[in-house]
Design an enzyme around this catalytic site. Structure first.
Site, PDB file in Angstrom:
ATOM      1  N   PHE A  85      13.627-115.610  38.021  1.00 33.83           N
ATOM      2  CA  PHE A  85      12.942-114.731  37.390  1.00 33.83           C
ATOM      3  C   PHE A  85      12.624-113.700  38.170  1.00 33.83           C
ATOM      4  O   PHE A  85      11.205-113.348  38.242  1.00 33.83           O
ATOM      5  CB  PHE A  85      12.384-114.640  36.172  1.00 33.83           C
ATOM      6  CG  PHE A  85      12.866-115.338  34.990  1.00 33.83           C
ATOM      7  CD1 PHE A  85      13.805-114.877  34.552  1.00 33.83           C
ATOM      8  CD2 PHE A  85      12.792-116.854  35.335  1.00 33.83           C
ATOM      9  CE1 PHE A  85      14.492-115.749  33.143  1.00 33.83           C
ATOM     10  CE2 PHE A  85      13.775-117.853  34.469  1.00 33.83           C
ATOM     11  CZ  PHE A  85      13.995-116.822  33.488  1.00 33.83           C
ATOM     12  N   PHE A  87      13.185-110.173  42.052  1.00 30.38           N
ATOM     13  CA  PHE A  87      14.121-109.800  41.912  1.00 30.38           C
ATOM     14  C   PHE A  87      13.737-110.116  44.040  1.00 30.38           C
ATOM     15  O   PHE A  87      12.553-109.520  44.579  1.00 30.38           O
ATOM     16  CB  PHE A  87      13.343-107.918  42.008  1.00 30.38           C
ATOM     17  CG  PHE A  87      14.067-107.284  40.779  1.00 30.38           C
ATOM     18  CD1 PHE A  87      14.896-107.187  40.453  1.00 30.38           C
ATOM     19  CD2 PHE A  87      13.060-106.740  39.622  1.00 30.38           C
ATOM     20  CE1 PHE A  87      15.362-106.577  39.078  1.00 30.38           C
ATOM     21  CE2 PHE A  87      13.256-106.795  37.651  1.00 30.38           C
ATOM     22  CZ  PHE A  87      14.389-107.101  38.434  1.00 30.38           C
TER      23      PHE A  87
END
Ligand code: CUA
Length: 167
Positions: A85, A87
């Protein structure tokens, strides 16, 4: 329905009004989307390229996600991998100077994610196997959050990243 022939087409006045309204709505939407596209800078995320979700991280540029400087201080590219979860934008993250234009290339290593960048109109879906691309120019210094806006699992609500713009 009339069975007579050689009659002009009869359109009920109420029906005619609704036809005019319907056409008017379509014309209004066409005008608005034109204004949005050419004057407000609305961008459509392009399907820039396709990748194999099983192997893309073995090859450049995806084996080294993060920022690339094209024109110092002006033009940058950022390769970002969305995964449950986080970036992933490399160990250094995305740090650019004020006034920089950054083109984001984003793909997913697992499931569908979202990529919405605060303060810009960068907002796109991130789909495994596809590279999504959008650009933004950062005129002001600050920290801009990236949030995932597609439900992607139990950690979805905590999936966030950021772009740091230095003044
Ligand atoms: Cu990633 Cu929600």
């Amino acid at each position: 329905m009339s069975s007579e022939t050689n009659q002009e087409l009869h359109v009920d006045p109420l029906e005619r009004n609704w036809i005019v309204i319907a056409i008017g709505v379509l014309v209004a939407f066409a005008i608005l989307i034109t204004i949005a596209g050419f004057m407000l800078g609305i961008q459509v995320p392009t399907n820039e390229a396709r990748v194999d979700p099983a192997t893309f991280e073995n090859e450049l540029p995806w084996s080294e996600p993060g920022l690339r400087e094209l024109v110092p201080g002006e033009e940058y590219e950022a390769y970002v991998i969305a995964r449950q979860f986080v970036f992933d934008a490399g160990p250094e993250g995305i740090v650019v100077p004020e006034g920089a234009r950054v083109t984001f290339y984003v793909t997913s290593a697992d499931v569908q994610h979202g990529f919405s960048l605060e303060g810009t109109n960068v907002n796109m879906m991130v789909i495994p196997g596809q590279v999504s691309k959008l650009s933004a120019t950062f005129e002001e210094a600050g920290e801009f959050n990236v949030i995932c806006h597609e439900y992607c699992g139990v950690g979805h609500a905590f999936m966030a990243g950021k772009v740091v713009v230095e003044g």
